[in-house]
Design a protein around this motif. Structure first.
Motif: not given
Length: 362
Positions: A252-256
């Motif tokens: 999720a953090a990478l996608g953001t």
């Protein structure tokens, strides 16, 4: 789950856990050897060094999980074949599809464990480990999980809440003191970037959205500025404890962050590659289990178990370095991140399926 399924899965799981423990013990030894040279810096003693090395275990477990599945699966299946149990299973009417299903059931447990380690445990424990060592080896720095990092520079005390992968800082507060260590001014900035990142000069930072409060004898004077140059000779090495490496970020953090880079028209290849690898890496446990089944001989009474284990380790290392090679190729030659991340797993899966089918025809 039938009795046969439970028996096979238990044998495979036990052998894999033994393999994982052995690999972790080896890495623990190497980590201790690598950290001995730092013992004696500040309050970093032998006990703290051992605790720091212990905190590295989850990260190693995440990296070694597919290799442990391969070695454990190869050992357990070879033992079943050596004791003719695998032959009995096949001659009793159990089809190859069911055997593959049992192997995948065992591998699914370790795939889920890999996902849990990579998404929640490794990022949190890894950051805590680096903060723990930094606190022990540096007298002028205090790093806390919630409060960020504290740095004393001359008469200033600086707090940095977060450092992003592009080396930019977020939420910086500077407390300025006079020679009597009385608070004279506070400066807060929403973000900061190095002015000379290309040349490696970290002596000046460009503060953005700045709020300054000057404490005078009988009043406080507030001022606002869009930008401000901050002459802070703070080594980037000391701030790396806050650096969120792409490999340690959650999906999720990478996608953001990828979306953030795209919105600002910045290069996203490295972070897209890390995002796809995060998704595909748990599948590696399933593929390594199939590879172990593919390379399991029908009869091992006269086989050399040590040679088979060595071959299994070589296969696991080949998979590991293939992932790195395709990762570098993606950044150098513009290979799509999805393809670079999934291709090693796909190639090994195709190899395993082809060998299993070839072995079954015999």
């Amino acid at each position: 789950m039938s009795l046969l399924n439970r028996y096979v899965v238990r044998q495979l799981t036990t052998a894999t856990l033994y393999a994982l423990v052995a690999l972790l013990a080896l890495y623990f030894f190497f980590d201790v050897m690598g950290q001995i040279g730092d013992v004696g810096q500040g309050s970093y003693n032998n006990a703290k060094m051992l605790w720091y090395v212990t905190l590295q275990i989850p990260a190693h477990a995440y990296e070694l999980m597919p290799l442990a599945v391969l070695i454990g699966g190869l050992v357990a299946l070879s033992q079943l074949a050596a004791h003719s149990e695998l032959t009995v299973i096949k001659t009793s009417g159990v089809r190859l599809r069911r055997i593959i299903g049992m192997v995948l059931q065992f591998a699914a447990v370790f795939a889920v464990a890999t996902l849990l380690l990579g998404e929640w445990i490794v990022p949190a424990v890894g950051q805590r480990a680096e903060q723990f060592k930094l606190n022990a080896t540096q007298d002028k720095i205090s790093a806390g999980t919630r409060s960020g990092i504290w740095i004393k520079q001359n008469n200033d005390i600086i707090n940095v809440a977060e450092m992003l992968p592009d080396s930019s800082l977020r939420d910086i507060t500077i407390y300025r003191h006079n020679d009597n260590f009385e608070l004279t001014e506070t400066v807060h900035a929403a973000a900061a970037t190095p002015l000379h990142a290309e040349s490696g000069n970290d002596a000046t930072w460009h503060l953005q959205q700045v709020r300054r409060t000057e404490l005078q004898s009988n009043r406080a004077v507030a001022a606002h500025a869009d930008t401000l140059e901050w002459p802070a000779a703070v080594s980037r090495q000391l701030l790396n404890v806050l650096l969120v490496e792409p490999e340690q970020m959650s999906i999720a953090a990478l996608g953001t962050y990828v979306q953030h880079l795209q919105d600002n028209h910045q290069q996203t290849t490295r972070y897209e590659l890390a995002w796809w690898r995060k998704i595909s890496y748990p599948l590696a446990a399933l593929v390594m289990a199939l590879v172990a089944l593919a390379f399991t001989p029908q009869q091992t009474r006269h086989g050399n178990m040590g040679l088979k284990l060595f071959f299994g380790v070589c296969l696991g290392l080949a998979f590991h370095f293939a992932g790195r090679l395709f990762g570098f190729s993606s950044q150098l030659y513009g290979i799509p991140p999805f393809l670079a991340a999934i291709l090693p797993t796909l190639l090994f899966a195709c190899l395993a399926v082809w060998l299993i089918r070839k072995q079954e025809r015999r």
